[in-house]
Design a protein around this motif. Structure first.
Motif, PDB file in Angstrom:
ATOM      1  N   MET A   1      91.839  -9.110  -0.045  1.00 26.54           N
ATOM      2  CA  MET A   1      92.440  -7.782   0.064  1.00 26.54           C
ATOM      3  C   MET A   1      93.249  -7.701   1.356  1.00 26.54           C
ATOM      4  O   MET A   1      92.809  -8.181   2.388  1.00 26.54           O
ATOM      5  N   PRO A   2      94.394  -7.052   1.288  1.00 23.16           N
ATOM      6  CA  PRO A   2      95.221  -6.920   2.487  1.00 23.16           C
ATOM      7  C   PRO A   2      94.641  -5.891   3.462  1.00 23.16           C
ATOM      8  O   PRO A   2      93.913  -4.972   3.064  1.00 23.16           O
ATOM      9  N   LYS A   3      94.976  -6.087   4.747  1.00 25.10           N
ATOM     10  CA  LYS A   3      94.570  -5.130   5.772  1.00 25.10           C
ATOM     11  C   LYS A   3      95.706  -4.131   5.977  1.00 25.10           C
ATOM     12  O   LYS A   3      96.825  -4.507   6.305  1.00 25.10           O
ATOM     13  N   THR A  30      98.107   5.586   5.994  1.00 26.64           N
ATOM     14  CA  THR A  30      98.597   4.215   5.938  1.00 26.64           C
ATOM     15  C   THR A  30     100.107   4.267   6.166  1.00 26.64           C
ATOM     16  O   THR A  30     100.730   5.344   6.071  1.00 26.64           O
ATOM     17  N   ARG A  54      92.711  -0.790  11.584  1.00 27.98           N
ATOM     18  CA  ARG A  54      93.149  -1.501  10.375  1.00 27.98           C
ATOM     19  C   ARG A  54      91.964  -1.572   9.430  1.00 27.98           C
ATOM     20  O   ARG A  54      90.815  -1.604   9.872  1.00 27.98           O
ATOM     21  N   GLU A  55      92.276  -1.596   8.135  1.00 31.45           N
ATOM     22  CA  GLU A  55      91.203  -1.582   7.148  1.00 31.45           C
ATOM     23  C   GLU A  55      91.647  -2.334   5.896  1.00 31.45           C
ATOM     24  O   GLU A  55      92.784  -2.171   5.444  1.00 31.45           O
ATOM     25  N   GLU A  56      90.741  -3.127   5.352  1.00 31.12           N
ATOM     26  CA  GLU A  56      91.025  -3.806   4.089  1.00 31.12           C
ATOM     27  C   GLU A  56      90.965  -2.790   2.962  1.00 31.12           C
ATOM     28  O   GLU A  56      90.025  -2.001   2.872  1.00 31.12           O
ATOM     29  N   ARG A  57      92.012  -2.812   2.134  1.00 31.45           N
ATOM     30  CA  ARG A  57      92.072  -1.922   0.973  1.00 31.45           C
ATOM     31  C   ARG A  57      92.706  -2.668  -0.182  1.00 31.45           C
ATOM     32  O   ARG A  57      93.575  -3.511   0.022  1.00 31.45           O
ATOM     33  N   ASP A  58      92.324  -2.303  -1.361  1.00 29.58           N
ATOM     34  CA  ASP A  58      92.932  -2.838  -2.563  1.00 29.58           C
ATOM     35  C   ASP A  58      94.276  -2.134  -2.767  1.00 29.58           C
ATOM     36  O   ASP A  58      94.352  -0.902  -2.740  1.00 29.58           O
ATOM     37  N   THR A  59      95.341  -2.928  -2.950  1.00 33.55           N
ATOM     38  CA  THR A  59      96.684  -2.357  -3.084  1.00 33.55           C
ATOM     39  C   THR A  59      96.786  -1.410  -4.272  1.00 33.55           C
ATOM     40  O   THR A  59      97.345  -0.316  -4.153  1.00 33.55           O
TER      41      THR A  59
END
Length: 144
Positions: A1-3, A30, A54-59
Motif C-alpha cells: 500500500m502506498p504512503k 491527503t 504519512r500513512e499507508e492507505r489503499d488507493t
C-alpha cells in the motif's frame, strides 16, 4: 500500500477569507483531497499547508472516500487509468510540522535577542526639563 502524505491546511470556503475552515491533526487531508478542495474553492483558497505525517492507505479506498465526500469532481480530477486512479501521494515542498515549530522557536529567539540588544543600546532618557518660569508670575507670588 502506498504512503499518503497527511496535511493540515486552512480552506477559505468559496474563496471567501471570512469563511475559513482549519483541517489539522484531528482530520488531516491527503494531497489528493487538497487538490479536490482547490478545484471546488479555488487554487488560492487552500493555504497554510503543513505536513503532519504519512500513512499507508489503499488507493481505491481513498478514491472512494473522496468520491463519497466530494462527488463527481473526484473522477474529473483523477480519471481512472485502467482499473486504478492515479492519486498524488506527496509534495515535498510543504514544510513539516517539525520545520514549522523549529522556525517558530528560531523566530522567537531572534526576536528576544534583537529586543534585548535594542534595550541595552538605547540611550538613557533624560528627565524632562522644567518649564520656564514666568518672571511676572514669580514676582506676584513673592509679593503676596
Amino acid at each position: 500500500m502506498p504512503k499518503f502524505q497527511l496535511l493540515s491546511a486552512h480552506i477559505n470556503l468559496g474563496g471567501n477569507h471570512n469563511h475559513t475552515v482549519v483541517r489539522g491533526i484531528d482530520r488531516p487531508l491527503t494531497l489528493a483531497e487538497i487538490t479536490v478542495l482547490q478545484g471546488i474553492h479555488g487554487e488560492d483558497a487552500v493555504h497554510t499547508i503543513v505536513e503532519i505525517g504519512r500513512e499507508e492507505r489503499d488507493t481505491r479506498s481513498e478514491v472512494n472516500r473522496l468520491a463519497h465526500t466530494y462527488g463527481g469532481i473526484v473522477g474529473q480530477l483523477f480519471p481512472m487509468v485502467g482499473s486504478k486512479a492515479t492519486l498524488p501521494l506527496e509534495d515535498d515542498s510543504f514544510p513539516t510540522i517539525e520545520e514549522v515549530r523549529a522556525g517558530e522557536i528560531a523566530a522567537r529567539e531572534a526576536r528576544e535577542k534583537v529586543r534585548t540588544s535594542k534595550k541595552s543600546k538605547a540611550p538613557a532618557k533624560a528627565a524632562p526639563a522644567a518649564p520656564a518660569a514666568d518672571a511676572g508670575a514669580l514676582d506676584a507670588l513673592i509679593e503676596n
